[in-house]
Design an enzyme around this catalytic site. Sequence first.
Site, PDB file in Angstrom:
ATOM      1  N   TRP A 107      11.978  17.671  10.804  1.00 53.69           N
ATOM      2  CA  TRP A 107      12.208  18.947  10.108  1.00 53.69           C
ATOM      3  C   TRP A 107      11.579  20.092  10.880  1.00 53.69           C
ATOM      4  CZ3 TRP A 107      16.159  18.058   7.457  1.00 53.69           C
ATOM      5  CH2 TRP A 107      16.308  16.856   6.774  1.00 53.69           C
ATOM      6  N   ASP A 174       6.709  25.098   5.484  1.00 49.19           N
ATOM      7  CA  ASP A 174       7.734  24.289   4.828  1.00 49.19           C
ATOM      8  C   ASP A 174       6.993  23.203   4.042  1.00 49.19           C
ATOM      9  OD1 ASP A 174       9.665  22.465   4.071  1.00 49.19           O
ATOM     10  OD2 ASP A 174      10.331  21.983   6.116  1.00 49.19           O
ATOM     11  N   LYS A 198      12.490  17.170  -3.522  1.00 44.90           N
ATOM     12  CA  LYS A 198      11.492  16.172  -3.116  1.00 44.90           C
ATOM     13  C   LYS A 198      10.292  16.111  -4.050  1.00 44.90           C
ATOM     14  CE  LYS A 198      13.328  15.486   1.265  1.00 44.90           C
ATOM     15  NZ  LYS A 198      13.523  16.718   2.060  1.00 44.90           N
TER      16      LYS A 198
HETATM   17  C1  LIG Z   1      14.156  17.153   3.309  1.00 47.41           C
HETATM   18  C2  LIG Z   1      13.373  18.147   4.041  1.00 47.41           C
HETATM   19  C3  LIG Z   1      13.970  19.313   4.553  1.00 47.41           C
HETATM   20  C4  LIG Z   1      15.451  19.581   4.450  1.00 47.41           C
HETATM   21  O1  LIG Z   1      15.742  19.995   3.182  1.00 47.41           O
HETATM   22  P1  LIG Z   1      17.235  20.368   2.740  1.00 47.41           P
HETATM   23  O2  LIG Z   1      16.981  20.917   1.373  1.00 47.41           O
HETATM   24  O3  LIG Z   1      18.014  19.101   2.762  1.00 47.41           O
HETATM   25  O4  LIG Z   1      17.770  21.366   3.669  1.00 47.41           O
HETATM   26  C5  LIG Z   1      13.162  20.210   5.209  1.00 47.41           C
HETATM   27  N1  LIG Z   1      11.847  19.997   5.357  1.00 47.41           N
HETATM   28  C6  LIG Z   1      11.244  18.891   4.887  1.00 47.41           C
HETATM   29  C7  LIG Z   1       9.777  18.698   5.092  1.00 47.41           C
HETATM   30  C8  LIG Z   1      11.991  17.934   4.216  1.00 47.41           C
HETATM   31  O5  LIG Z   1      11.396  16.830   3.736  1.00 47.41           O
END
Ligand SMILES: *Cc1c(COP(=O)(O)O)cnc(C)c1O
Length: 362
Positions: A107, A174, A198
């Site tokens: 990511w 993020d 998540k």
């Molecule tokens: C899953 C994930 C993403 C991507 O997220 P999307 O909502 O599918 O675009 C980005 N960063 C992290 C740390 C993730 O676990």
Amino acid sequence: MNVATTKKVHNYSAGPCILPQEVFQQAAQAILDFEGSGLSILEMSHRSKPFEAVMAKAQGLVKELLGAPEHYQVVFLGGGASLGFHMVPLNYMKVGGKSAYVNTGEWATRAIKESKLVGDTQVLASSEDKNFSYIPKGFQVPADVDYFHFTSNNTIFGTQYKQFPKSAAPLICDMSSDIFSRPVNVSDFALIYGGAQKNMGPAGATVYLFDPERLGHTGRKLSPMLDLKNHGSKESMYNTPPVYAVYVSMLTLEWIKKMGGVQAMERRNAEKAALLYNAIDRLPLFNGTAAVEDRSVMNATFVLNDAALEPAFDALWKEAGISGIRGHRSVGGYRASMYNALPIESVQVLVDVMEHFAQKNA
Ligand SMILES: *Cc1c(COP(=O)(O)O)cnc(C)c1O
């Protein structure tokens, strides 16, 4: 109420992931009849009073649970954290300016790629040399970059920052896969963002929590849809927000609050992680793949030392009602995602399976 133990499936999915059982019940009811209105939440205007109240409550809970400063704003947008990768440089990198990143996995790599599309992007450190199995330390964030970006929890590789990097430049994170799993000092960050699916809710909404004073200084003209400042000043209603994802996120945030907030989540999550990592370390058949000091409390990655035993192990955990622990293809082996809603009983079931398997194969 302990509805969690009545669940027959022990869901370790990395995302979309387990949510509290009572949230599913409330969410299902709202599709049939939202709060006695006679309308489904799916057929109501996002401008209706009841939905405006949902949005305000969800925004308020994000700030309240994380203890965000009063003037910070919360918006829920579509596009996933992946769109966030592009919105970050657009909204924070000056025209002709610079950004800095640390590369800790898939990511982070994607976030860096998007920043490079916008401008000068420095990668201060990377753990790619060891398949992202650790968190790089000891790097310095230059003071002259427009922002510094990192990924707090690396969902695929099972690593997590235990201490956040220090930065004189605005800090952007993020937090997709560990937001609301532990307390954070929000005022240290210009922006925290993450896909809801998540730890916060269903797929379809991405949360952005930011200091609006840090926006609007890039000298770049933006489409209103890509402009965080615009979404903030329009209360996340510039266009139709992902209403149902926001609603279910709101329910999950209410559940977190009822359970004792992010402090309580941190304690629960630490207990679960200790139980599983202890088994991984105790049983010689298994090996953790992440550096011990950087191990993620959310996603535990491990392998069987003898890969030939995998089919037998797989049969055993499937029989025990465990779901979703196959590892990501780039790591192999197993990944047990232990998000907020996963009860410790589910972790005990996995540990029991591992112990039973170790005895049989001793
Ligand atoms: C899953 C994930 C993403 C991507 O997220 P999307 O909502 O599918 O675009 C980005 N960063 C992290 C740390 C993730 O676990």
